[in-house]
Design a protein around this motif. Structure first.
Motif, short mmCIF file in Angstrom:
data_model
loop_
_atom_site.label_atom_id
_atom_site.label_comp_id
_atom_site.label_asym_id
_atom_site.label_seq_id
_atom_site.Cartn_x
_atom_site.Cartn_y
_atom_site.Cartn_z
N ASN A 124 78.01 66.58 42.54
CA ASN A 124 79.04 67.53 42.94
C ASN A 124 80.44 66.89 42.87
O ASN A 124 81.38 67.50 42.36
CB ASN A 124 78.76 68.01 44.37
N ALA A 125 80.55 65.65 43.37
CA ALA A 125 81.84 64.96 43.36
C ALA A 125 82.33 64.76 41.92
O ALA A 125 83.51 64.99 41.62
CB ALA A 125 81.70 63.61 44.07
N VAL A 126 81.43 64.34 41.04
CA VAL A 126 81.80 64.16 39.63
C VAL A 126 82.36 65.46 39.04
O VAL A 126 83.41 65.46 38.39
CB VAL A 126 80.57 63.70 38.81
N ALA A 127 81.67 66.56 39.31
CA ALA A 127 82.10 67.85 38.75
C ALA A 127 83.46 68.26 39.29
O ALA A 127 84.32 68.73 38.54
CB ALA A 127 81.07 68.93 39.06
N LEU A 128 83.67 68.07 40.61
CA LEU A 128 84.95 68.42 41.21
C LEU A 128 86.08 67.65 40.54
O LEU A 128 87.10 68.23 40.13
CB LEU A 128 84.95 68.11 42.71
N LEU A 129 85.90 66.32 40.41
CA LEU A 129 86.97 65.49 39.87
C LEU A 129 87.21 65.78 38.39
O LEU A 129 88.35 65.96 37.96
CB LEU A 129 86.62 64.01 40.06
N VAL A 130 86.14 65.82 37.60
CA VAL A 130 86.30 66.02 36.16
C VAL A 130 86.90 67.39 35.86
O VAL A 130 87.82 67.51 35.03
CB VAL A 130 84.96 65.83 35.42
N TYR A 137 82.04 75.11 39.20
CA TYR A 137 81.88 73.97 38.30
C TYR A 137 80.90 72.94 38.87
O TYR A 137 80.53 72.00 38.20
CB TYR A 137 83.24 73.30 38.00
N GLY A 138 80.50 73.15 40.14
CA GLY A 138 79.69 72.13 40.79
C GLY A 138 78.19 72.32 40.70
O GLY A 138 77.45 71.35 40.56
#
Lengths: 321, 321, 321
Positions: free
Chosen positions: C224-230, C246-247
């Motif tokens: 989830n964190a990866v998706a938020l940032l990217v 996006y998450g």
């Protein structure tokens, strides 16, 4: 000695005549295979139904089947498959479809060229589907016809008839008004398999199916009835219902799932899964038509193919289906 | 003892240099594999043709091939396949395509990222196609490029060049006006394989193919000629014809079907099936372009892939094809 | 003698009760399998999260899982696969999606019918994917839901909610304005897997995952964190980012590629390839959404399926991936 040679020649000539006769029988089976039946007589009667509607269509149908079968032969395909008519039926459908959807003086030449390419595509898909142990059904015809119809937008010599109109989905309004002519609906469904929409052709085609087996005929009748009732009950466009456009896929799916690709030769299970397949074609017809709306393409027999492949595939995992 | 260590070090260093050299050779083969040829020298000449048109494109091409090959290596792929350059060519095409179709200061970084993902997608499709005994050809490049171009509509940092315009099929008008420059048409087809549309690059590329074998060169020339004539005869847009947009798929299909994937090393059968494949790319180019119109996407090498896979697949069932 | 019969009856009754209990456990596992976990307790907690948002959705979820599992049973599927809940999860998602996207008094009946057909489609795809040694993931749910949503345009009794609007790509304008609520974004991603967009449900769902294993939970959080940032860094629409759109695909891809379908139970490689899979879902979400724009269809879990299948397929050729 001389006598021997003459005899041999006669013998060879006899064989050649036999070959041509055999080839014609195979081509007629190619026509009957459109409705998943391997029966030359059924093929003849279907050809009569087509020719009685349009002489050109009849000629194109027979030539397309001959072309498809011929490509199977010179390509060196498995003789048993050729003899079943399996290289003919997709070509027959492509020939008819392109003749009807295209205009211009040479449209039938394009149709016959399409029939030839369809046979090659059929071979290609037979190879692909072999691994999945599933039949190709009419997929090659559908793919090729869609592609050829899209071609018309880019190449000057090939033209569409006016019938196909690409539409924006956001402007689409559903209109189910109008009475349904139930008698017309009863006979137009089977006709639509061959793009025929008159009652007489429908009656002749039902005869052709019953002739191949009264069980097959019964399945065809039930499949059509299921489609008529379900599409009416779900609120499909009445015009499409009585023109048989919700029926033809159901008939094919019912015959394929219930009888031709079903080892169970009793009644209950074949009828039930056949009816399930027939029911599924109704929403599939609706969704495939919506999906193709922006391109103005006809659904053809895609709903039948999807419904049948889903159930035949599922049967490998759910053996009681 | 000391001497031994020095020798070993030298030996190791020698190996490493050899490795780097081998790796570069493989990357150059990755470039030549775009036209189905495994030949580092052909790769060098192609690289010259690209760089002479655009320095950036040349650098991106080489880097993309290196990245693709590198991913094959660290991923632990079959060494023989890596050495043939099979992990490079799809990445090369993606790198070039994304550099050209995208704008903004960092578009080449996105292009190289795309080249990396293409190598992973290539591996994935190799796995899938292995069961069908068919090659992946340039499918990974096509799929990835289409997806990346669609991405631009939703992510701010990635932008399209103006060239791609989604259009409604119902508003589309075919216009085939304009003269054809036949000399330009002769050399632009092969250039378009690498998105180059100048005559000089085309001449250099023909040299690159002939250098790998004059038979291959001849097939390329014939494929291009077939496409020019058939597309002109069927009434395709003249602008597209002489820009080579009907030619590049035909050249690739002719080389693939007639030569590279054909065990028959004589003339008649390879030429005939090759020409058939080349002819098929013309309607396929027209229909794929129409199909992609609502999205404004380019056809890329999809017509080549479809024509080639249809015929290679059909050959498994029709061995004489 | 009489006693024996009574005992037998009791015994049989006991078995039947046990069967029903086992069947319920399996149905709850069907719910947990939506997030690739086989754990009845996780299923219960997920059911609580769904029911706390909407009672109807909770009932439909449980019934859909029961229906899917039941079809697996009467169809005669492999008992081991049924018990893992593999015939339930696609039906659960279809049930929820159709209940939400359709309107009218009988929309939940259509949703349950869709859940039933989904189980058949799941069986069919299991057969197809078996040859590729790849899992079906949520493909049956996606395909069926898309088709059912397209159906609404053609059949009167089935209606869409207003949310789905087909749009022309040429009129599309990207607007990334608006603040991002990062806390909402943290918990809405996992909720969106079940079409829930409130923070509480998100928290309960994270608990459900951690309960099945803290390693799984960690992967979910990282995905989830990866998706938020990217997605933020690439300039996606802020509204979609913090609504979790996006998450959810990134979470599923991270769990699938990093943990469930990964034999490597250490940290570095699973985390790296999991993160790669999560990153890929971001451009895939953008491109799938663009691709579906003319039809107004939601992307559902297609980005997860594509990202995961690409990497799992590639791993067969690149074993170190």
């Amino acid at each position: 000695m001389e006598r021997d040679i003459i005899m041999k020649n006669n013998h060879r000539k006899g064989w050649m005549e036999g070959d041509i006769f055999q080839f014609l029988i195979t081509s007629l089976k190619g026509i009957s295979q459109v409705i998943l039946i391997e029966n030359a007589l059924t093929g003849v009667i279907i050809l009569i139904a087509i020719t009685s509607t349009s002489f050109l269509l009849g000629v194109v149908s027979l030539l397309s089947s001959i072309i498809g079968t011929f490509i199977g032969k010179i390509g060196g395909a498995d003789e048993a498959k050729i003899k079943q008519g399996l290289f003919g039926y997709n070509s027959v459908l492509t020939g008819i479809a392109l003749t009807l959807y295209m205009s211009g003086p040479y449209h039938w030449i394009i149709a016959l060229f399409g029939a030839a390419v369809t046979a090659i595509l059929t071979a290609s898909m037979m190879h692909t589907m072999k691994y999945l142990e599933l039949p190709v059904l009419t997929t090659p015809f559908i793919i090729l016809t869609w592609f050829m119809l899209l071609v018309t937008y880019r190449l000057k010599v090939i033209n569409l008839t006016k019938e196909l109109v690409p539409q924006d989905l956001s402007n689409w309004k559903l209109n189910i008004e109008g009475d349904i002519n139930w008698i017309e609906g009863t006979f137009s469904g089977i006709g639509q398999i061959f793009f025929l929409d008159n009652t007489l052709s429908g009656i002749i085609l039902f005869i052709a199916v019953f002739l191949a087996g009264w069980r097959l005929g019964l399945f065809a009748v039930v499949g059509n009835a299921v489609a008529l009732l379900v599409s009416y009950w779900l609120g499909a466009e009445h015009l499409l219902i009585y023109e048989g456009l919700y029926g033809y896929n159901a008939i094919l799916a019912m015959i394929a799932v219930g009888s031709v690709y079903n080892d169970n030769k009793q009644w209950v299970q074949p009828l039930l899964t056949g009816i399930l397949a027939a029911i599924l074609t109704v929403p599939l017809t609706a969704s495939v038509a919506t999906w193709l709306l922006p391109y103005g393409l006809p659904a053809l027999t895609m709903p039948f193919v999807l419904s049948t492949l889903i159930i035949l595939g599922a049967r490998k995992v759910l053996p009681r289906l």
